[in-house]
Write a protein that holds these residues in place. Structure first.
Motif, PDB file in Angstrom:
ATOM      1  N   GLN A 179      75.623 -79.401  43.544  1.00  0.00           N
ATOM      2  CA  GLN A 179      75.334 -80.966  43.705  1.00  0.00           C
ATOM      3  C   GLN A 179      74.560 -81.056  45.182  1.00  0.00           C
ATOM      4  O   GLN A 179      74.977 -80.219  46.248  1.00  0.00           O
ATOM      5  N   GLU A 735      77.864 -93.531  38.281  1.00  0.00           N
ATOM      6  CA  GLU A 735      77.422 -92.066  37.904  1.00  0.00           C
ATOM      7  C   GLU A 735      76.886 -92.194  36.478  1.00  0.00           C
ATOM      8  O   GLU A 735      77.536 -92.634  35.677  1.00  0.00           O
ATOM      9  N   ILE A 748      73.382 -88.098  37.744  1.00  0.00           N
ATOM     10  CA  ILE A 748      72.981 -88.690  39.171  1.00  0.00           C
ATOM     11  C   ILE A 748      73.731 -89.610  39.380  1.00  0.00           C
ATOM     12  O   ILE A 748      74.388 -90.360  38.322  1.00  0.00           O
ATOM     13  N   TYR A 788      73.032 -88.906  45.053  1.00  0.00           N
ATOM     14  CA  TYR A 788      73.278 -87.280  44.902  1.00  0.00           C
ATOM     15  C   TYR A 788      72.906 -87.125  43.333  1.00  0.00           C
ATOM     16  O   TYR A 788      72.730 -88.021  42.572  1.00  0.00           O
ATOM     17  N   GLY A 789      72.524 -85.868  43.242  1.00  0.00           N
ATOM     18  CA  GLY A 789      72.352 -85.213  41.733  1.00  0.00           C
ATOM     19  C   GLY A 789      73.291 -83.830  41.497  1.00  0.00           C
ATOM     20  O   GLY A 789      73.459 -83.559  42.578  1.00  0.00           O
ATOM     21  N   ARG A 790      73.511 -83.740  40.491  1.00  0.00           N
ATOM     22  CA  ARG A 790      74.521 -82.682  39.921  1.00  0.00           C
ATOM     23  C   ARG A 790      74.449 -82.023  38.645  1.00  0.00           C
ATOM     24  O   ARG A 790      73.978 -82.760  37.747  1.00  0.00           O
TER      25      ARG A 790
END
Length: 795
Positions: A179, A735, A748, A788-790
């Protein structure tokens, strides 16, 4: 074409890539905290308890365990980070009480606390709770939060409640996730985290799991304008005291267990973390030390920390008809505190030289706990099912302080963080012996009563204590029940509160936190610390009006007498004299009017009252997917019932320090969450409302020069303060995730998507213009929105 292949080609995408199974609803999960009975659901508990799953933790988008928990449980808050050394440890507060009044367990075993004591102003000053960020989130299976005084079951610290972190065990296969994200509005505060895990089974019933986590976080620095720039001509955004620390952290956790012989099983876990932190201190103007820093400088406090724990145990199912559990747990936290980009100004003026990097102190806290527990289930007269549990515990606690480099404490010491003097260094320890007895009686099929009693003995002067707890629950039907608890608890002074001391200096001012047993502390009126003692009562209702809809409401009251906090706040020449008695030297540039000193004391008695409401539901539609809405609400209020006095008869608390105990936690916190899942898509939206907080702020340098109060200048007054209120605020998290194949999930998200921040404080309480936010209140953070992105991989 073979039929099987033809069938696969015609299946919808959701069947080609079936999602990983989700755990049962939180209230349906089986719990191990707050009860010795087996196969007990959270919904059936005699005390209020909630379960946080690993999936829920992951969906918060937080890289730190404590931040994830705060997003999911309204009864839990955490102090804002971003004020020098106060940012070096992450502890939680429950129901507005101190981190020292919350007991944290890992797999049911007491977790050691941090060796770092909070020394900055605010409600957590003097606390040293468990640093949850030392536990990798990727290793957590679920968390059980018991909102009840449970000292009779688990020992001291469990005044506000218990948080039991249950590690993953039999989860097999390989997992990985990565992440990254940042503050989208400032473009800083970048975070990156990588998690790797592997679990396997062996033999008939053995398991082994290892989880590793690497995390890095950059500084997040809000925009400020230092008013001194108008005169000394430096960049006005030079002061970064209100910023998050830079942190690099590596965690590893092992969990294992296997059958050793028939009826005997071995188990254990090992957790190790290394962390490096760097936190800005206040900017020193170019005039402070122009020979070395012609453009001014910001000292940076550093922390190199090693935290580790290990548990080994044996459990069996037949010791004269009793099940048994024998375990030993050793945990320690060791920190090396230093300052870089600093100077000893007085030393330079007298000798012409000064180090610019210094080791200020080292400290270590260790805890070795040994437990033996037995349990048996039987019937009284073939009519009353009973579960009886008993146990004994020995705990050895040690605390050690090392002196810093000579230049870090001599002649005023290092700018930013003064080093510890040899006279304050030392090693201390104590033994705690305890025994408990617990009986859970089902007098009828609908009525359950749980009695628990515990005895503890401290060898360091805290003495003996007896604690008890009575809980009951009555089920009117399978859909409605009432429950209640009455208990008392005990919290001994921590070794850190009894022995820690520090002095912080700037070019013109100084402040000191003195041990109550030191010569300086005694000079100010300090007295030997006594244990905190509490009584609490709780009552609630639990209903399930329809299947899968759970609702609970619980009211509570917690009375604590002899609360331990900082007291005896003293200013001026008396404070300077007390610091000198403790062996410290203040810089010659410091005016006595700019010196303050205080110490830990049993400041008084408080009453905390509140209401907790929880509701969750799960609904599945063939057309639209699965919807899991939840509501959680906590209302809390703390009031002072009595203020104690020092050795001279002076009250320990003033208007400012009293506000830290009573009004700096949100009066309310509401969490509304909806999780949606449809084929390969999922989404989570969360609305969190933080209620009002307020405290009394000190008038600073921008206060009008002629302003007075009670015959004193209003600037830096120690009798008049400015009341500041942080208004309620809503934060929105979102999310969205997609699973292209069964083993891969991409998400995301954004936390605080609309970049809500606290109110800015007035200029007259804004130090140099560089401290625009009130960091003493446990409301929302000044960091604003985080995007954020994961990627998650499971094989």
């Amino acid at each position: 074409m073979p039929p099987a292949l033809h069938t696969a080609r015609t299946l919808p995408a959701a069947r080609l890539n079936p999602p990983k199974s989700e755990p049962p609803a939180q209230q349906e999960a089986v719990i191990v905290t707050g009860t010795h009975a087996g196969n007990r659901r959270a919904y059936d508990s005699v005390s209020p308890i909630s379960v946080i799953s690993a999936q829920s933790l992951r969906r918060t988008g937080q890289v730190n365990l404590i931040d994830a928990i705060v997003r999911l449980d309204p009864s839990i808050t955490a102090q804002q980070v971003g004020k020098g050394g106060a940012s070096l440890a992450s502890t939680l507060r429950m129901r507005g009480l101190s981190p020292n009044e919350v007991l944290v367990l890992v797999d049911g075993k007491r977790r050691h606390t941090t060796a770092t004591i909070s020394t900055s102003s605010g409600p957590e000053k003097g606390s040293s709770g468990v640093d949850l960020n030392m536990i990798p989130t990727s290793a957590v299976d679920h968390i059980e939060v018991l909102r009840d005084g449970a000292a009779a079951m688990y020992g001291s610290d469990a005044i506000a409640g218990v948080v039991n972190i249950v590690l993953k065990k039999k989860a097999t296969g390989f997992t990985a996730s990565a992440q990254t994200g940042a503050n989208a509005y400032n473009g800083d505060g970048w975070q990156a985290q990588v998690n790797l895990g592997y679990g396997t089974t062996f033999g008939n019933n053995g398991y082994f799991r290892i989880d590793g986590q690497y995390t890095h976080t950059d500084h997040m620095i809000p925009r400020t304008y230092d008013v001194g720039a108008r005169v000394q001509h430096f960049p006005p955004n030079s002061n970064h005291i209100n910023s998050t620390p830079e942190e690099t952290r590596g965690n590893i956790a092992l969990s294992f267990g296997t059958d050793i012989t028939e009826g005997v099983r071995g188990y254990g876990n090992i957790i190790y973390t290394h962390r490096h932190n760097e936190a800005y201190e206040n900017y020193r103007y170019p005039s402070a030390l122009p020979a070395l820093y012609p453009y001014g400088y910001s000292p940076i406090e550093t922390n190199d920390e090693n935290d580790y724990s290990a548990t080994l145990g044996l459990k069996g199912d037949n010791l004269f008809g009793w099940t048994w559990d024998l375990s030993t747990t050793y945990g320690a936290d060791n920190s090396r505190i230093g300052t870089i980009n600093t100077a000893n100004v007085d030393l330079y003026q007298h000798t012409g030289s000064t180090p610019t990097s210094m080791m200020d102190t080292k400290y270590n806290l260790a805890q070795w706990t040994n437990n033996f527990d037995v349990k048996k289930e039987f019937n009284i007269a073939h009519a009353v099912p009973v579960t009886v549990a008993a146990g004994a515990e020995h705990r050895l606690e040690t605390y050690q302080l090392w002196a810093g480099d000579v230049a870090s404490y001599q002649r005023g010491g290092a700018q930013g963080y003064g080093g510890l003097m040899p006279s304050n260094a030392g090693k201390w320890g104590r033994d705690i012996w305890a025994a408990y007895l617990d009986g859970d009686f089902h007098f009828t099929k609908k009525w359950e009563v749980d009695f628990a009693g515990r005895f503890e003995h401290y060898t360091d002067g805290s003495g003996n204590t007896e604690t008890g707890k009575v809980s009951t629950r009555y089920n009117f039907t399978r859909r409605i029940a009432i429950r209640g608890t009455f208990s008392n608890a005990f919290e001994a002074p921590s070794l850190l509160q009894e022995h820690f001391s520090s002095t912080n200096t700037s070019v013109t001012s100084a402040s000191a936190l003195l041990s109550p047993n030191s010569p300086g502390g005694r000079y100010l009126g300090g007295q030997a610390l006594k244990p905190e003692r509490s009584t609490s009562a709780e009552g609630g209702i639990v209903i399930e009006p329809i299947d899968r809809l759970h609702i609970s409401a619980d009211v509570y009251q917690i009375n604590i007498r002899d609360r331990i906090y900082v007291g005896g706040s003293t200013y001026g020449q008396v404070a300077a004299d007390a610091i000198s008695l403790s062996g410290a030297e203040l810089p010659t540039t410091v005016s006595p009017q700019q010196v303050s000193a205080l110490y830990f004391a049993n400041v008084g008695s408080t009453r905390t009252q509140g209401l907790d409401i929880r509701s969750d539901y799960s609904y599945t539609s063939r057309r639209f997917g699965t919807f899991t809405p939840s509501l959680a609400l906590s209302l809390t209020r703390t009031r002072l019932q009595h203020i104690n006095t020092d050795a001279y008869g002076n009250p320990y608390l003033n208007e400012q320090t009293a506000s830290y105990l009573t009004t700096t936690s949100p009066r309310s916190k509401i969490i509304l969450e909806l999780h949606w899942k449809y084929h390969n898509w999922d989404a989570t939206v969360r609305q969190t409302r933080y209620g009002e907080t307020s405290d009394m702020l000190t008038y600073q340098d921008q206060t009008p020069a002629g302003a007075t109060c009670k015959g004193q200048p209003l600037a830096y007054s120690n009798v008049c303060w400015s009341k500041f209120t942080n208004t309620p605020a809503w934060l929105t998290d979102l999310e969205i995730g997609y699973r292209p194949i069964s083993d891969l999930h991409i998400a995301i998200g954004a936390n605080n998507i609309f970049n809500v921040r606290p109110r800015k404080v007035p200029l007259d309480v804004n130090y140099h213009g560089a401290s625009p936010y009130d960091l003493n209140a446990s409301g929302i953070s000044f960091t604003g929105g985080y995007y954020y992105g994961r990627i998650d991989l499971t094989l």
